[in-house]
Motif scaffolding. Structure first.
Motif, PDB file in Angstrom:
ATOM      1  N   LEU A 119     -17.567  -7.777  -8.637  1.00  0.00           N
ATOM      2  CA  LEU A 119     -17.037  -8.944  -7.928  1.00  0.00           C
ATOM      3  C   LEU A 119     -15.637  -9.302  -8.434  1.00  0.00           C
ATOM      4  O   LEU A 119     -14.750  -9.636  -7.638  1.00  0.00           O
ATOM      5  CB  LEU A 119     -17.987 -10.132  -8.089  1.00  0.00           C
ATOM      6  CG  LEU A 119     -19.343 -10.018  -7.389  1.00  0.00           C
ATOM      7  CD1 LEU A 119     -20.192 -11.255  -7.677  1.00  0.00           C
ATOM      8  CD2 LEU A 119     -19.172  -9.834  -5.885  1.00  0.00           C
ATOM      9  N   ALA A 120     -15.445  -9.236  -9.742  1.00  0.00           N
ATOM     10  CA  ALA A 120     -14.127  -9.535 -10.302  1.00  0.00           C
ATOM     11  C   ALA A 120     -13.094  -8.512  -9.848  1.00  0.00           C
ATOM     12  O   ALA A 120     -11.960  -8.865  -9.476  1.00  0.00           O
ATOM     13  CB  ALA A 120     -14.202  -9.571 -11.833  1.00  0.00           C
ATOM     14  N   ALA A 121     -13.484  -7.232  -9.869  1.00  0.00           N
ATOM     15  CA  ALA A 121     -12.555  -6.177  -9.455  1.00  0.00           C
ATOM     16  C   ALA A 121     -12.218  -6.294  -7.968  1.00  0.00           C
ATOM     17  O   ALA A 121     -11.053  -6.117  -7.574  1.00  0.00           O
ATOM     18  CB  ALA A 121     -13.165  -4.811  -9.749  1.00  0.00           C
ATOM     19  N   SER A 122     -13.212  -6.610  -7.145  1.00  0.00           N
ATOM     20  CA  SER A 122     -12.967  -6.718  -5.701  1.00  0.00           C
ATOM     21  C   SER A 122     -12.100  -7.932  -5.379  1.00  0.00           C
ATOM     22  O   SER A 122     -11.265  -7.888  -4.473  1.00  0.00           O
ATOM     23  CB  SER A 122     -14.288  -6.779  -4.941  1.00  0.00           C
ATOM     24  OG  SER A 122     -15.063  -7.896  -5.339  1.00  0.00           O
ATOM     25  N   PHE A 235      -7.581 -13.011   1.647  1.00  0.00           N
ATOM     26  CA  PHE A 235      -7.831 -11.636   1.193  1.00  0.00           C
ATOM     27  C   PHE A 235      -8.725 -11.613  -0.042  1.00  0.00           C
ATOM     28  O   PHE A 235      -9.544 -10.701  -0.200  1.00  0.00           O
ATOM     29  CB  PHE A 235      -6.505 -10.917   0.925  1.00  0.00           C
ATOM     30  CG  PHE A 235      -5.889 -10.318   2.146  1.00  0.00           C
ATOM     31  CD1 PHE A 235      -6.294  -9.081   2.614  1.00  0.00           C
ATOM     32  CD2 PHE A 235      -4.904 -10.995   2.847  1.00  0.00           C
ATOM     33  CE1 PHE A 235      -5.734  -8.519   3.754  1.00  0.00           C
ATOM     34  CE2 PHE A 235      -4.334 -10.451   3.984  1.00  0.00           C
ATOM     35  CZ  PHE A 235      -4.748  -9.205   4.448  1.00  0.00           C
ATOM     36  N   VAL A 236      -8.580 -12.608  -0.913  1.00  0.00           N
ATOM     37  CA  VAL A 236      -9.473 -12.695  -2.073  1.00  0.00           C
ATOM     38  C   VAL A 236     -10.912 -12.931  -1.605  1.00  0.00           C
ATOM     39  O   VAL A 236     -11.849 -12.286  -2.086  1.00  0.00           O
ATOM     40  CB  VAL A 236      -9.023 -13.824  -3.022  1.00  0.00           C
ATOM     41  CG1 VAL A 236     -10.070 -14.042  -4.121  1.00  0.00           C
ATOM     42  CG2 VAL A 236      -7.676 -13.482  -3.660  1.00  0.00           C
ATOM     43  N   GLY A 237     -11.102 -13.855  -0.668  1.00  0.00           N
ATOM     44  CA  GLY A 237     -12.438 -14.120  -0.137  1.00  0.00           C
ATOM     45  C   GLY A 237     -13.039 -12.902   0.540  1.00  0.00           C
ATOM     46  O   GLY A 237     -14.224 -12.591   0.353  1.00  0.00           O
ATOM     47  N   SER A 238     -12.221 -12.207   1.314  1.00  0.00           N
ATOM     48  CA  SER A 238     -12.690 -10.993   1.975  1.00  0.00           C
ATOM     49  C   SER A 238     -13.068  -9.934   0.946  1.00  0.00           C
ATOM     50  O   SER A 238     -14.094  -9.246   1.085  1.00  0.00           O
ATOM     51  CB  SER A 238     -11.603 -10.457   2.917  1.00  0.00           C
ATOM     52  OG  SER A 238     -12.012  -9.244   3.518  1.00  0.00           O
ATOM     53  N   GLY A 239     -12.257  -9.818  -0.101  1.00  0.00           N
ATOM     54  CA  GLY A 239     -12.550  -8.843  -1.153  1.00  0.00           C
ATOM     55  C   GLY A 239     -13.851  -9.151  -1.874  1.00  0.00           C
ATOM     56  O   GLY A 239     -14.651  -8.244  -2.160  1.00  0.00           O
ATOM     57  N   LEU A 240     -14.081 -10.429  -2.166  1.00  0.00           N
ATOM     58  CA  LEU A 240     -15.315 -10.832  -2.846  1.00  0.00           C
ATOM     59  C   LEU A 240     -16.553 -10.479  -2.030  1.00  0.00           C
ATOM     60  O   LEU A 240     -17.524  -9.911  -2.550  1.00  0.00           O
ATOM     61  CB  LEU A 240     -15.283 -12.335  -3.106  1.00  0.00           C
ATOM     62  CG  LEU A 240     -14.788 -12.824  -4.464  1.00  0.00           C
ATOM     63  CD1 LEU A 240     -14.690 -14.338  -4.465  1.00  0.00           C
ATOM     64  CD2 LEU A 240     -15.693 -12.332  -5.592  1.00  0.00           C
ATOM     65  N   LEU A 241     -16.516 -10.807  -0.750  1.00  0.00           N
ATOM     66  CA  LEU A 241     -17.665 -10.539   0.109  1.00  0.00           C
ATOM     67  C   LEU A 241     -17.876  -9.038   0.286  1.00  0.00           C
ATOM     68  O   LEU A 241     -19.016  -8.559   0.347  1.00  0.00           O
ATOM     69  CB  LEU A 241     -17.477 -11.221   1.467  1.00  0.00           C
ATOM     70  CG  LEU A 241     -18.717 -11.396   2.343  1.00  0.00           C
ATOM     71  CD1 LEU A 241     -19.873 -11.986   1.559  1.00  0.00           C
ATOM     72  CD2 LEU A 241     -18.394 -12.259   3.552  1.00  0.00           C
TER      73      LEU A 241
END
Length: 345
Positions: A119-122, A235-241
């Protein structure tokens, strides 16, 4: 070059049956809820034609197999709201599911720690994509295509181009294979993610600012909205999901391989595009995306019940993508024309 890849515009004005007439009112109702009624009609049609379709087994199979695509479609929806496309909903999941397995298998991390690392990396990867789009002023399609190809190459290098087969804890597999009230657990993840995103985008100032950025970034900036901050945050939210979905893929399969992931890209984007034609026509929205994915899931499951060939699913996804983009463009043009028309009376 325009910085906006997708317009996330305001709603068309409400039609009043007394002022605009029944025809205009019913047309708007069909535009907004037509896909929802189509979902119901498809279920009734396939159930009538193939009784096995209307079984709990079919429901469980659809929910288990399509929940991950639904999560990725919601991830794509986040960036589409601010007018951007994130192709890493397909590319990123390749590395994230491999990483979730390998951190446990080779590095001895617990599945909870491995999940937090993924999750941190994404999230960090989403932040970097946001910087490329917001600060470097690179079109989001080009930026995420380039970064996605790079992360796919990293996944190939990290896995050595081979399958990573590991004996993982049962509690990790339970993240995907558990059922509650005979409903697969991933379906509850989708509902939870959809409710959270709906509340955020429709009921908070943050969501209103996101839609303002997607509709007209120049006007949003002139009104004091930090456009770059909302684009990067999306983009951070999209990456987390996407990272969370990668963990679910790992929990489902227990095998890491670079060939897994890219097949999720097209249907997730189709679902988000199709969703912009319903509930809030002309505007990307959370529940529209959920309905869009439901259309895909029901349609493909129904076709497969009739013994559809292996190439039917990509054909259905591609044709639906073309149709959804056409419908989204029509809804947007209709909304613009309705705003220009003077009110009667």
């Amino acid at each position: 070059m325009s910085k906006t890849s997708i317009k996330s515009t305001a709603l068309e004005s409400n039609v009043n049956i007394a002022q605009d007439g029944f025809a205009a009112w019913s047309l708007q109702g069909m535009t907004r809820y037509g896909l929802f009624f189509l979902c119901i009609l498809m279920v009734l049609l396939f159930s009538a034609l193939t009784p096995s379709f209307a079984s709990m087994l079919t429901v469980q199979a659809i929910l288990a197999s399509k929940s991950k695509i639904a999560l990725l479609a919601l991830a794509a929806t986040i960036t589409m709201i601010v007018g951007k496309i994130d192709l890493n909903v397909g590319f990123g999941i390749v590395l994230w599911h491999i990483l979730a397995i390998n951190l446990q298998y080779e590095h001895g991390l617990s599945w909870q720690a491995a999940m937090l690392v993924v999750l941190a990396a994404s999230a960090l990867y989403g932040f970097l994509n946001g910087l490329l789009v917001a600060l470097a002023d690179i079109d989001s399609f080009v930026a995420t295509l380039g970064s996605g190809t790079v992360i796919y190459a990293i996944a190939l290098w990290y896995s050595g181009g081979r399958q990573i087969v590991a004996d993982l804890p049962d509690s990790f597999y339970a993240l995907h294979h558990t059922e509650l009230f005979s409903i697969p657990l991933p379906a509850f993840y989708v509902v939870a993610a959809a409710i959270i995103l709906w509340l955020l985008t429709e009921r908070t100032p943050v969501g209103r600012c996101m839609y303002a950025v997607g509709g007209n970034p120049t006007a949003a900036r002139l009104n004091g909205i930090s456009v770059n901050r909302y684009v990067i945050g999306a983009f951070v939210g999209s990456g987390l999901l996407t990272g969370f979905t990668g963990v679910l893929v790992a929990a489902e399969q227990g095998v890491g391989q670079a060939s897994v992931g890219l097949d999720f890209l097209l249907p997730s984007l189709v679902g988000a595009f199709l969703g912009s034609t319903t509930i809030r026509p002309g505007r990307v929205n959370v529940w529209g995306t959920v309905i869009g994915i439901s259309i895909l899931a029901i349609g493909i499951a129904g076709i497969q019940q009739f013994g559809g060939a292996f190439w039917v699913e990509p054909l259905f996804n591609g044709a639906t993508l073309l149709l959804s983009i056409s419908l989204a463009g029509y809804a947007q043009r209709r909304r613009m024309s309705s705003r220009k028309k003077p009110k009667k009376g």
